[in-house]
Write an enzyme that holds these catalytic residues in place. Structure first.
Site, PDB file in Angstrom:
ATOM      1  N   SER A   1       0.836  -1.198   0.000  1.00 54.48           N
ATOM      2  CA  SER A   1       0.000   0.000   0.000  1.00 54.48           C
ATOM      3  C   SER A   1       0.880   1.261   0.000  1.00 54.48           C
ATOM      4  O   SER A   1       1.644   1.473  -0.939  1.00 54.48           O
ATOM      5  CB  SER A   1      -0.956  -0.054   1.197  1.00 54.48           C
ATOM      6  OG  SER A   1      -2.026   0.839   1.026  1.00 54.48           O
TER       7      SER A   1
ATOM      8  N   ASP B   1      -9.518  -5.967  -4.213  1.00 50.24           N
ATOM      9  CA  ASP B   1      -8.624  -4.988  -3.593  1.00 50.24           C
ATOM     10  C   ASP B   1      -9.012  -3.551  -3.905  1.00 50.24           C
ATOM     11  O   ASP B   1      -9.505  -3.237  -4.996  1.00 50.24           O
ATOM     12  CB  ASP B   1      -7.198  -5.244  -4.101  1.00 50.24           C
ATOM     13  CG  ASP B   1      -6.117  -4.802  -3.147  1.00 50.24           C
ATOM     14  OD1 ASP B   1      -6.303  -3.791  -2.453  1.00 50.24           O
ATOM     15  OD2 ASP B   1      -5.078  -5.479  -3.109  1.00 50.24           O
TER      16      ASP B   1
ATOM     17  N   HIS C   1      -7.556  -6.116   0.226  1.00 51.01           N
ATOM     18  CA  HIS C   1      -6.317  -5.347   0.326  1.00 51.01           C
ATOM     19  C   HIS C   1      -5.265  -5.982   1.228  1.00 51.01           C
ATOM     20  O   HIS C   1      -4.136  -5.508   1.278  1.00 51.01           O
ATOM     21  CB  HIS C   1      -6.660  -3.941   0.837  1.00 51.01           C
ATOM     22  CG  HIS C   1      -5.567  -2.933   0.677  1.00 51.01           C
ATOM     23  ND1 HIS C   1      -4.968  -2.636  -0.530  1.00 51.01           N
ATOM     24  CD2 HIS C   1      -4.956  -2.115   1.593  1.00 51.01           C
ATOM     25  CE1 HIS C   1      -4.055  -1.702  -0.359  1.00 51.01           C
ATOM     26  NE2 HIS C   1      -4.018  -1.371   0.915  1.00 51.01           N
TER      27      HIS C   1
END
Length: 291
Positions: free
Chosen positions: A99, A237, A264
């Site tokens: 991320s 995601d 995610h």
């Protein structure tokens, strides 16, 4: 296991090293900004083949928490990564960013550091504008009532309200983590997350970047990455498969993998498969010299 602290610009950061295998060390760059290493505990099993190093970026988790907003910049976090490598003697290293950690990894790689054997972009955010657009599209798949609460609270600045939190929870259950039960030891302790860093650099929510990263976009320079690269994401995601595949297409011979039952956090949602994909990629880099 080895634990300790490293002095970096602005304070000390906590680190933990698991394993002493012969493979090239793997350094984990956690998400956020302002989050911690705790949720990546399933990756500790990769320490069977190589040292795996986790650290809490300055201001979060077990690291120092200086009260200085000028420290929360991308450039300082890049410097912090360099200081950690130097302190731990990581002359050769694999990087796994997740991320926000992919923003950090990409920007760090563009400084042309030596000794990085490969980079893994896990659920990447490499364009803030694209991220915001993808979340708007994801949001439209939720019930109209949930969409309206999120949009209204964003507009009115009431993102600290109970109804907003409940609406975001509905979003998170679809696009962040679809696993109903998370082992307690995988969760970050209360207070580990630092919202000040998140709001300073990103904003008040996933949907509307307003912080210093709001114009971040490294996609025009991804073609400069000339080393083995793996892009991964979950089927559901926030970092959508379409966008992630688009990033992978910009890097010569990059590999791409989608975890079909995950959102995610595939390292928690499908930990066995996630470890296997990462393990195979690292092994192929070291034994076959793949790109």
């Amino acid at each position: 296991m080895t634990e300790g602290y490293i002095q970096v610009t602005g304070g000390r950061v906590f680190y933990k090293k698991i394993g002493d295998g012969s493979g090239v060390p793997l350094l984990i760059l956690h998400g956020g900004p302002g989050s911690t290493h705790h949720t990546y505990k399933p990756l500790e099993l990769l320490g069977e083949e190589r040292p795996v190093i986790f650290y809490d970026q300055l201001g979060s988790g077990g690291s120092d928490r200086p009260d200085d907003l000028s420290l929360w910049t991308l450039d300082r976090f890049i410097d912090e990564l360099s200081e950690i490598r130097q302190a731990l003697g990581l002359e050769q290293v694999h990087l796994l960013g997740h991320s926000w950690g992919t923003m950090l990894a990409a920007s760090y790689m563009l400084t042309k550091p030596k000794g990085v054997k490969s980079v893994i972009f896990s659920s990447p955010c490499l364009s803030a504008l694209q991220w915001a657009e993808d979340q708007k599209a994801n949001l439209k798949t939720l019930p109209v009532e949930t969409q309206e609460v999120i949009m209204r609270c964003e507009k009115e600045g009431t993102t600290d309200s109970k109804e907003y939190r409940e609406a975001v929870k509905a979003f998170n259950n679809q696009f962040v983590c679809r696993k109903e039960e998370i082992p307690k030891e995988w969760k970050a302790p209360k207070g580990a997350f630092n919202p000040v860093i998140y709001e300073t650099m990103w904003g008040t929510s996933e949907f509307n970047p307003t912080g210093s990263l709001k114009e971040y976009d490294v996609t025009p320079r991804l073609s400069e990455l000339h080393l083995p690269v793996l892009f991964t994401c979950g089927y559901y995601d926030e970092a959508t498969p379409k966008t992630t595949k688009g990033y992978a297409d910009l890097v010569e011979e990059a590999q791409f993998h989608v975890f079909k039952e995950s959102a995610h956090m595939p390292y928690m949602e499908e930990p066995e498969e996630y470890r296997q994909v990462i393990r195979q990629f690292l092994k192929s880099v070291e034994t076959d010299g793949i790109r």
